[in-house]
Design a protein around this motif. Structure first.
Motif, PDB file in Angstrom:
ATOM      1  N   PRO A  14       0.071   4.625  -6.612  1.00 16.03           N
ATOM      2  CA  PRO A  14       0.207   5.667  -5.593  1.00 16.03           C
ATOM      3  C   PRO A  14       0.246   5.089  -4.183  1.00 16.03           C
ATOM      4  CG  PRO A  14      -2.035   5.604  -6.395  1.00 16.03           C
ATOM      5  CD  PRO A  14      -1.256   4.648  -7.240  1.00 16.03           C
ATOM      6  N   ASN A  15       0.764   5.885  -3.269  1.00 19.85           N
ATOM      7  CA  ASN A  15       0.805   5.537  -1.851  1.00 19.85           C
ATOM      8  C   ASN A  15      -0.623   5.600  -1.305  1.00 19.85           C
ATOM      9  OD1 ASN A  15       1.202   5.429   0.927  1.00 19.85           O
ATOM     10  ND2 ASN A  15       2.979   6.756   0.896  1.00 19.85           N
ATOM     11  N   LEU A  16      -1.111   4.506  -0.786  1.00 18.00           N
ATOM     12  CA  LEU A  16      -2.472   4.454  -0.236  1.00 18.00           C
ATOM     13  C   LEU A  16      -2.494   4.661   1.269  1.00 18.00           C
ATOM     14  CD1 LEU A  16      -3.794   1.373  -2.245  1.00 18.00           C
ATOM     15  CD2 LEU A  16      -4.018   3.799  -2.812  1.00 18.00           C
ATOM     16  N   THR A  17      -1.328   4.941   1.852  1.00 18.00           N
ATOM     17  CA  THR A  17      -1.254   5.089   3.303  1.00 18.00           C
ATOM     18  C   THR A  17      -1.140   6.539   3.752  1.00 18.00           C
ATOM     19  OG1 THR A  17       1.168   4.896   3.512  1.00 18.00           O
ATOM     20  CG2 THR A  17      -0.100   2.836   3.443  1.00 18.00           C
ATOM     21  N   ASP A  18      -1.206   7.467   2.819  1.00 16.33           N
ATOM     22  CA  ASP A  18      -1.130   8.879   3.200  1.00 16.33           C
ATOM     23  C   ASP A  18      -2.500   9.533   3.042  1.00 16.33           C
ATOM     24  OD1 ASP A  18      -1.405   9.399   0.455  1.00 16.33           O
ATOM     25  OD2 ASP A  18       0.698   9.912   0.175  1.00 16.33           O
ATOM     26  N   ALA A  19      -2.544  10.849   3.071  1.00 16.67           N
ATOM     27  CA  ALA A  19      -3.810  11.582   3.000  1.00 16.67           C
ATOM     28  C   ALA A  19      -4.080  12.144   1.604  1.00 16.67           C
ATOM     29  CB  ALA A  19      -3.804  12.719   4.026  1.00 16.67           C
ATOM     30  N   TYR A  20      -3.284  11.756   0.614  1.00 20.39           N
ATOM     31  CA  TYR A  20      -3.406  12.297  -0.739  1.00 20.39           C
ATOM     32  C   TYR A  20      -3.998  11.254  -1.672  1.00 20.39           C
ATOM     33  CZ  TYR A  20      -0.532  16.101   0.943  1.00 20.39           C
ATOM     34  OH  TYR A  20      -0.064  17.181   1.650  1.00 20.39           O
ATOM     35  N   TRP A  21      -4.976  11.689  -2.483  1.00 20.74           N
ATOM     36  CA  TRP A  21      -5.703  10.756  -3.327  1.00 20.74           C
ATOM     37  C   TRP A  21      -5.867  11.315  -4.730  1.00 20.74           C
ATOM     38  CZ3 TRP A  21      -6.829   6.006  -1.500  1.00 20.74           C
ATOM     39  CH2 TRP A  21      -6.573   5.821  -0.148  1.00 20.74           C
ATOM     40  N   LEU A  22      -5.567  10.483  -5.723  1.00 22.40           N
ATOM     41  CA  LEU A  22      -5.712  10.889  -7.123  1.00 22.40           C
ATOM     42  C   LEU A  22      -7.175  10.921  -7.556  1.00 22.40           C
ATOM     43  CD1 LEU A  22      -2.780   8.839  -8.666  1.00 22.40           C
ATOM     44  CD2 LEU A  22      -2.893  11.322  -8.396  1.00 22.40           C
ATOM     45  N   HIS A  23      -7.974   9.995  -7.064  1.00 21.17           N
ATOM     46  CA  HIS A  23      -9.365   9.868  -7.515  1.00 21.17           C
ATOM     47  C   HIS A  23     -10.345   9.898  -6.351  1.00 21.17           C
ATOM     48  CE1 HIS A  23      -7.676   9.041 -11.403  1.00 21.17           C
ATOM     49  NE2 HIS A  23      -6.973   8.059 -10.885  1.00 21.17           N
ATOM     50  N   GLY A  44       0.777  -1.200   0.000  1.00 27.58           N
ATOM     51  CA  GLY A  44       0.000   0.000   0.000  1.00 27.58           C
ATOM     52  C   GLY A  44       0.825   1.273   0.000  1.00 27.58           C
ATOM     53  N   GLY A  45       2.157   1.133   0.156  1.00 25.16           N
ATOM     54  CA  GLY A  45       3.008   2.307   0.232  1.00 25.16           C
ATOM     55  C   GLY A  45       3.377   2.916  -1.108  1.00 25.16           C
ATOM     56  N   GLY A  46       2.965   2.296  -2.191  1.00 25.36           N
ATOM     57  CA  GLY A  46       3.193   2.900  -3.496  1.00 25.36           C
ATOM     58  C   GLY A  46       4.337   2.320  -4.291  1.00 25.36           C
ATOM     59  N   GLY A  47       4.747   1.093  -4.010  1.00 23.49           N
ATOM     60  CA  GLY A  47       5.791   0.473  -4.828  1.00 23.49           C
ATOM     61  C   GLY A  47       5.385   0.443  -6.294  1.00 23.49           C
ATOM     62  N   ILE A  48       4.128   0.084  -6.524  1.00 30.16           N
ATOM     63  CA  ILE A  48       3.503   0.164  -7.847  1.00 30.16           C
ATOM     64  C   ILE A  48       2.209   0.931  -7.625  1.00 30.16           C
ATOM     65  CG2 ILE A  48       2.404  -1.115  -9.711  1.00 30.16           C
ATOM     66  CD1 ILE A  48       4.264  -3.433  -9.093  1.00 30.16           C
ATOM     67  N   ASN A  54       0.552   6.203   6.993  1.00 24.82           N
ATOM     68  CA  ASN A  54       1.851   6.747   6.594  1.00 24.82           C
ATOM     69  C   ASN A  54       2.996   5.754   6.785  1.00 24.82           C
ATOM     70  OD1 ASN A  54       0.866   9.430   5.861  1.00 24.82           O
ATOM     71  ND2 ASN A  54       0.395   9.578   8.030  1.00 24.82           N
ATOM     72  N   VAL A  55       2.938   4.674   6.044  1.00 18.87           N
ATOM     73  CA  VAL A  55       3.952   3.633   6.096  1.00 18.87           C
ATOM     74  C   VAL A  55       5.340   4.219   5.818  1.00 18.87           C
ATOM     75  CG1 VAL A  55       3.692   2.950   3.672  1.00 18.87           C
ATOM     76  CG2 VAL A  55       4.516   1.309   5.322  1.00 18.87           C
ATOM     77  N   ALA A  56       6.335   3.744   6.554  1.00 16.10           N
ATOM     78  CA  ALA A  56       7.717   4.181   6.339  1.00 16.10           C
ATOM     79  C   ALA A  56       8.169   3.784   4.943  1.00 16.10           C
ATOM     80  CB  ALA A  56       8.628   3.561   7.389  1.00 16.10           C
ATOM     81  N   GLY A  57       8.839   4.671   4.260  1.00 15.28           N
ATOM     82  CA  GLY A  57       9.363   4.393   2.930  1.00 15.28           C
ATOM     83  C   GLY A  57       8.342   4.503   1.820  1.00 15.28           C
ATOM     84  N   GLY A  58       7.143   5.010   2.116  1.00 13.66           N
ATOM     85  CA  GLY A  58       6.120   5.166   1.092  1.00 13.66           C
ATOM     86  C   GLY A  58       6.525   6.199   0.054  1.00 13.66           C
TER      87      GLY A  58
END
Length: 76
Positions: free
Chosen positions: A7-16, A1-5, A62-66
Motif C-alpha cells: 500500500p501507499n504509505l504516503t497518504d492518509a489511508y491505512w489498512l492496519h 513508500g508510494g505503493g509500488g509493492i 502524498n508522493v506523486a504517482g503513488g
C-alpha cells in the motif's frame, strides 16, 4: 513508500492503522496472511523503531504517482 509493492504509505489511508503503535506492530509482527513478513526477528528492536519512524515521516506527504488509497482514512 508510494505503493509500488504494497500500500501507499504516503497518504492518509491505512489498512492496519496509521498510529505510531500500529505502524510499529505491523512492521514487527507483519501480516503473514496478507503477504507481509514479520520483520521484528530480522531487524531487531532498534531497527524496527527506526523503520516505524521513517514510515511516520513520510505519512501524509502524498508522493506523486503513488497508488490509490486503501484502507481507512485517518486524521483530518
Amino acid at each position: 513508500g508510494g505503493g509500488g509493492i504494497g500500500p501507499n504509505l504516503t497518504d492518509a489511508y491505512w489498512l492496519h492503522g496509521g498510529a505510531p503503535d500500529k505502524i510499529y506492530t505491523t512492521i514487527k509482527d507483519g501480516w503473514p496472511a496478507k503477504g507481509m513478513a514479520a520483520w521484528g526477528p530480522v531487524l531487531g528492536e532498534e531497527r524496527v523503531r527506526a523503520t516505524a519512524a521513517y514510515v511516520l515521516s513520510i505519512k501524509n506527504t502524498n508522493v506523486a504517482g503513488g497508488t490509490a488509497p486503501q484502507g481507512e482514512k485517518e486524521g483530518p
